[in-house]
Design a protein around this motif. Structure first.
Motif, PDB file in Angstrom:
ATOM      1  N   SER A  93      -1.084  21.841  75.427  1.00 37.54           N
ATOM      2  CA  SER A  93       0.217  21.745  74.787  1.00 37.54           C
ATOM      3  C   SER A  93      -0.181  22.376  73.377  1.00 37.54           C
ATOM      4  O   SER A  93      -0.944  22.410  73.154  1.00 37.54           O
ATOM      5  CB  SER A  93       0.793  20.464  74.683  1.00 37.54           C
ATOM      6  N   GLY A  94       1.091  22.533  72.729  1.00 37.02           N
ATOM      7  CA  GLY A  94       0.851  23.071  71.569  1.00 37.02           C
ATOM      8  C   GLY A  94       0.270  22.229  70.340  1.00 37.02           C
ATOM      9  O   GLY A  94      -0.692  22.481  69.475  1.00 37.02           O
ATOM     10  N   THR A  95       0.556  21.001  70.629  1.00 32.96           N
ATOM     11  CA  THR A  95       0.168  19.783  69.496  1.00 32.96           C
ATOM     12  C   THR A  95      -1.279  19.661  69.822  1.00 32.96           C
ATOM     13  O   THR A  95      -2.275  19.516  68.693  1.00 32.96           O
ATOM     14  CB  THR A  95       0.806  18.661  69.595  1.00 32.96           C
ATOM     15  N   VAL A 139      -3.201  22.518  68.156  1.00 31.80           N
ATOM     16  CA  VAL A 139      -3.117  22.703  66.390  1.00 31.80           C
ATOM     17  C   VAL A 139      -4.407  21.456  66.322  1.00 31.80           C
ATOM     18  O   VAL A 139      -4.967  21.686  65.491  1.00 31.80           O
ATOM     19  CB  VAL A 139      -1.769  21.807  66.140  1.00 31.80           C
ATOM     20  N   PHE A 176       6.884  23.000  61.882  1.00 30.00           N
ATOM     21  CA  PHE A 176       6.543  22.055  62.967  1.00 30.00           C
ATOM     22  C   PHE A 176       5.231  22.483  63.678  1.00 30.00           C
ATOM     23  O   PHE A 176       4.999  23.542  64.143  1.00 30.00           O
ATOM     24  CB  PHE A 176       7.596  22.323  63.942  1.00 30.00           C
ATOM     25  N   HIS A 177       4.442  21.352  63.769  1.00 29.23           N
ATOM     26  CA  HIS A 177       3.028  21.746  64.425  1.00 29.23           C
ATOM     27  C   HIS A 177       2.807  20.839  65.682  1.00 29.23           C
ATOM     28  O   HIS A 177       1.755  20.874  66.254  1.00 29.23           O
ATOM     29  CB  HIS A 177       1.910  21.829  63.553  1.00 29.23           C
ATOM     30  N   GLY A 178       3.767  20.002  65.917  1.00 31.50           N
ATOM     31  CA  GLY A 178       3.534  18.988  66.970  1.00 31.50           C
ATOM     32  C   GLY A 178       3.702  17.620  66.541  1.00 31.50           C
ATOM     33  O   GLY A 178       3.915  17.413  65.396  1.00 31.50           O
ATOM     34  N   GLU A 193       2.922  28.834  60.194  1.00 32.60           N
ATOM     35  CA  GLU A 193       3.926  29.410  61.200  1.00 32.60           C
ATOM     36  C   GLU A 193       4.187  30.921  60.465  1.00 32.60           C
ATOM     37  O   GLU A 193       4.834  30.769  59.556  1.00 32.60           O
ATOM     38  CB  GLU A 193       5.360  28.848  61.706  1.00 32.60           C
ATOM     39  N   ASP A 210      -0.230  29.290  63.337  1.00 31.81           N
ATOM     40  CA  ASP A 210       0.402  28.797  64.593  1.00 31.81           C
ATOM     41  C   ASP A 210       1.390  29.595  65.109  1.00 31.81           C
ATOM     42  O   ASP A 210       2.644  29.843  64.880  1.00 31.81           O
ATOM     43  CB  ASP A 210       1.159  27.521  64.070  1.00 31.81           C
ATOM     44  N   VAL A 252       2.445  29.078  68.304  1.00 30.52           N
ATOM     45  CA  VAL A 252       2.821  28.454  69.521  1.00 30.52           C
ATOM     46  C   VAL A 252       4.310  28.869  69.961  1.00 30.52           C
ATOM     47  O   VAL A 252       4.597  29.176  71.151  1.00 30.52           O
ATOM     48  CB  VAL A 252       2.990  26.990  69.196  1.00 30.52           C
ATOM     49  N   GLN A 253       5.303  29.227  68.848  1.00 33.22           N
ATOM     50  CA  GLN A 253       6.666  29.435  69.400  1.00 33.22           C
ATOM     51  C   GLN A 253       6.854  31.214  69.259  1.00 33.22           C
ATOM     52  O   GLN A 253       7.670  31.449  69.802  1.00 33.22           O
ATOM     53  CB  GLN A 253       7.562  28.756  68.366  1.00 33.22           C
ATOM     54  N   LYS A 310       3.118  27.375  74.471  1.00 29.71           N
ATOM     55  CA  LYS A 310       4.648  27.668  75.208  1.00 29.71           C
ATOM     56  C   LYS A 310       4.724  28.592  76.197  1.00 29.71           C
ATOM     57  O   LYS A 310       4.447  28.464  77.222  1.00 29.71           O
ATOM     58  CB  LYS A 310       5.614  27.802  73.900  1.00 29.71           C
TER      59      LYS A 310
HETATM   60  C1  LIG Z   1       5.297  26.305  66.016  1.00 27.97           C
HETATM   61  C2  LIG Z   1       4.713  25.149  66.901  1.00 27.97           C
HETATM   62  N1  LIG Z   1       3.550  24.500  66.886  1.00 27.97           N
HETATM   63  C3  LIG Z   1       3.356  23.487  67.319  1.00 27.97           C
HETATM   64  C4  LIG Z   1       4.437  22.946  68.328  1.00 27.97           C
HETATM   65  C5  LIG Z   1       3.950  21.922  69.224  1.00 27.97           C
HETATM   66  O1  LIG Z   1       3.842  22.375  70.760  1.00 27.97           O
HETATM   67  P1  LIG Z   1       4.154  21.192  72.200  1.00 27.97           P
HETATM   68  O2  LIG Z   1       5.494  20.573  72.066  1.00 27.97           O
HETATM   69  O3  LIG Z   1       3.568  22.081  73.133  1.00 27.97           O
HETATM   70  O4  LIG Z   1       3.252  20.045  71.494  1.00 27.97           O
HETATM   71  C6  LIG Z   1       5.414  23.544  68.676  1.00 27.97           C
HETATM   72  C7  LIG Z   1       6.739  22.870  69.534  1.00 27.97           C
HETATM   73  O5  LIG Z   1       7.781  23.204  69.343  1.00 27.97           O
HETATM   74  C8  LIG Z   1       6.001  24.610  67.641  1.00 27.97           C
HETATM   75  O6  LIG Z   1       6.989  25.227  67.704  1.00 27.97           O
END
Ligand SMILES: Cc1ncc(COP(=O)(O)O)c(C=O)c1O
Length: 441
Positions: free
Chosen positions: A120-122, A125, A148-150, A224, A257, A259-260, A286
């Motif tokens: 997962s993203g979190t 991170v 937002f990083h999780g 981000e 980051d 992730v998105q 993601k």
């Molecule tokens: C930029 C960013 N980092 C980390 C995350 C966390 O990802 P996850 O929901 O898969 O833990 C998100 C989730 O929306 C995100 O947008």
């Protein structure tokens, strides 16, 4: 799948039943945005359990990048699932190695890239935070307001999007310092985008690094390249360049980051490529596996210098997720990234035209198919139209368009990268109608 096609006013009877059951046994913490109950999906179309078909401009928060159940991805998943589903990180499998090689080819970093696999993203991170601390032997991190990083405790300590995400969970991990993120639309009165960038960079250099923490005790700046959950905010080029300079000057790492924003969504493989900066660590999740759980933390050989046993997990590099990711990368490089750039530009132009008819639109911004619409009550004062934004999300939902909220008063469009121009036109028409509805209600 013809979209949209609303048979019963949503939520229909079956959806309502499932939503009621959900309330009995599923965690009450999920921030459901509309009573959409998915039955199946194809491309950018999704059908609910009552047979209503919607145009999906969320893609499960920018995740179903290749469209729902793309046949190539499904085939790769099925073929792998028939062979084996799991082998822990104590052993090897070819899919993980092949994905490591594929990531090394596309990762926007200097040197040979190595990948740490998670789910997962979190988690990705968390791995980045640990790696930055381990490599630099420094404890502190600089992150940004609105980011937002999780939601696990390490990443949550960086996350500062909404206070509800942190409320009741403290204390956060120590050693995290937040700086303002350069948002040109909300720059100080009269400031240009570059001045806005300068002010935010000055806050880091002249406040945080002077009054709060010594630069030689900061492991990394985590950013981000386009703020996602925070409202699809695109910072000025000078901001990202300035961060790269600060990290280089003080021996910190620049962690981006993605992730998105990653995996072709912005029309380039990674959003950081729009800024021409090479980070030290890149975090992905993601869209990497078209919807199967996967997180990746990528760094150069020189940075990923932790020893055997320092960091690991059970599921990282799951064979089925790796198969899906390899198929995804092939599709993204084979045309979807170009489509995101092309259809994204078209959609952005049409949405900007809408601003001519709807006073509530303060700004339309985006890159590729990562597009935000910020709503304001007054274009001069930029008073945030938060209630109206929530009303817009629901008005669009009733018309068969799925869009998500972002930030305090923005709507985000993050459709699958297979979106066609015809579908983009439909999204614009439905938003136009929805904006008209909220203007008179
Ligand atoms: C930029 C960013 N980092 C980390 C995350 C966390 O990802 P996850 O929901 O898969 O833990 C998100 C989730 O929306 C995100 O947008």
């Amino acid at each position: 799948m013809a979209v949209p096609h609303i048979k019963t006013p949503p939520p229909g009877p079956r959806a309502r039943l499932i939503v009621d059951r959900d309330r009995q046994t599923v965690s009450s913490s999920y921030p459901r945005c509309a009573p959409f109950v998915m039955a199946r999906g194809e491309g950018a179309g999704v059908e609910d359990v009552d047979g209503n078909v919607y145009l999906d401009c969320c893609a499960g928060i920018a995740t179903a990048s290749t469209g729902h159940s793309h046949p190539d991805v499904v085939r790769a998943i099925v073929e792998q699932a028939q062979r084996f589903l799991h082998i822990s990180t104590d052993y090897y499998h070819e899919g993980q190695v092949a994905l490591g090689e594929a990531i090394a080819e596309i990762a926007p970093i200097e040197g040979r890239a190595r990948t740490f696999f998670s789910n997962s993203g979190t988690e990705a991170v968390e791995a980045a935070i640990k790696l930055a601390r381990y490599h630099t032997k420094r404890p502190n991190i600089i992150a940004f307001l609105g980011s937002f990083h999780g939601r696990t405790l390490g990443s949550l300590s960086l996350t500062s999007s909404k206070s509800v995400q942190r409320r009741g969970f403290g204390p956060m991990a120590p050693g995290v310092f937040h700086a303002p993120y350069a948002n040109p639309y909300r720059a100080a009165a009269g400031a240009s985008a570059d001045e806005c960038a300068e002010q935010c960079l000055a806050y880091i250099e002249q406040q945080i690094l002077v009054h709060l923490v010594s630069p030689d005790e900061v492991a990394a700046i985590v950013v981000e390249p386009i703020q996602g959950e925070g409202g699809y905010v695109i910072p000025p080029r000078a901001f990202i360049h300035g961060l790269a300079q600060i990290t280089k000057k003080h021996g910190m790492l620049l962690v981006v980051d993605e992730v998105q924003s990653g995996m072709g969504r912005t029309g380039k493989m990674f959003a950081i490529e729009h800024f021409g900066v090479k980070p030290d660590i890149v975090v992905m999740a993601k869209a990497i596996a078209s919807g199967l759980p996967m997180g990746l933390t990528v760094a150069s050989d020189a940075v990923m210098d932790w020893p055997v046993g320092a960091h690991s997990n059970t599921f990282g590099g799951n064979p089925v997720a790796c198969a899906a990711a390899l198929a995804t990368i092939k599709l993204v490089r084979g045309g979807l990234m170009a489509n995101a750039a092309d259809v994204g530009e078209f959609l952005l132009g049409k949405l900007r035209d809408l601003a001519g008819h709807h006073e509530i639109i303060g700004e339309v911004r985006g890159k590729g198919l990562m597009i935000g619409i910020e709503l304001v009550r007054d274009r001069k004062t930029k008073e945030r139209a938060a209630i109206e934004r929530d009303a817009l999300v629901m008005a669009a939902f009733r018309r068969g368009l799925l869009v998500l909220a972002a930030g305090q008063n923005s709507v985000r469009l993050s459709p699958p990268l297979v979106l066609t121009k015809d579908q983009a036109q439909i999204a614009v028409r439905l938003l136009d109608e929805s904006l008209a509805e909220i203007a008179i209600s």
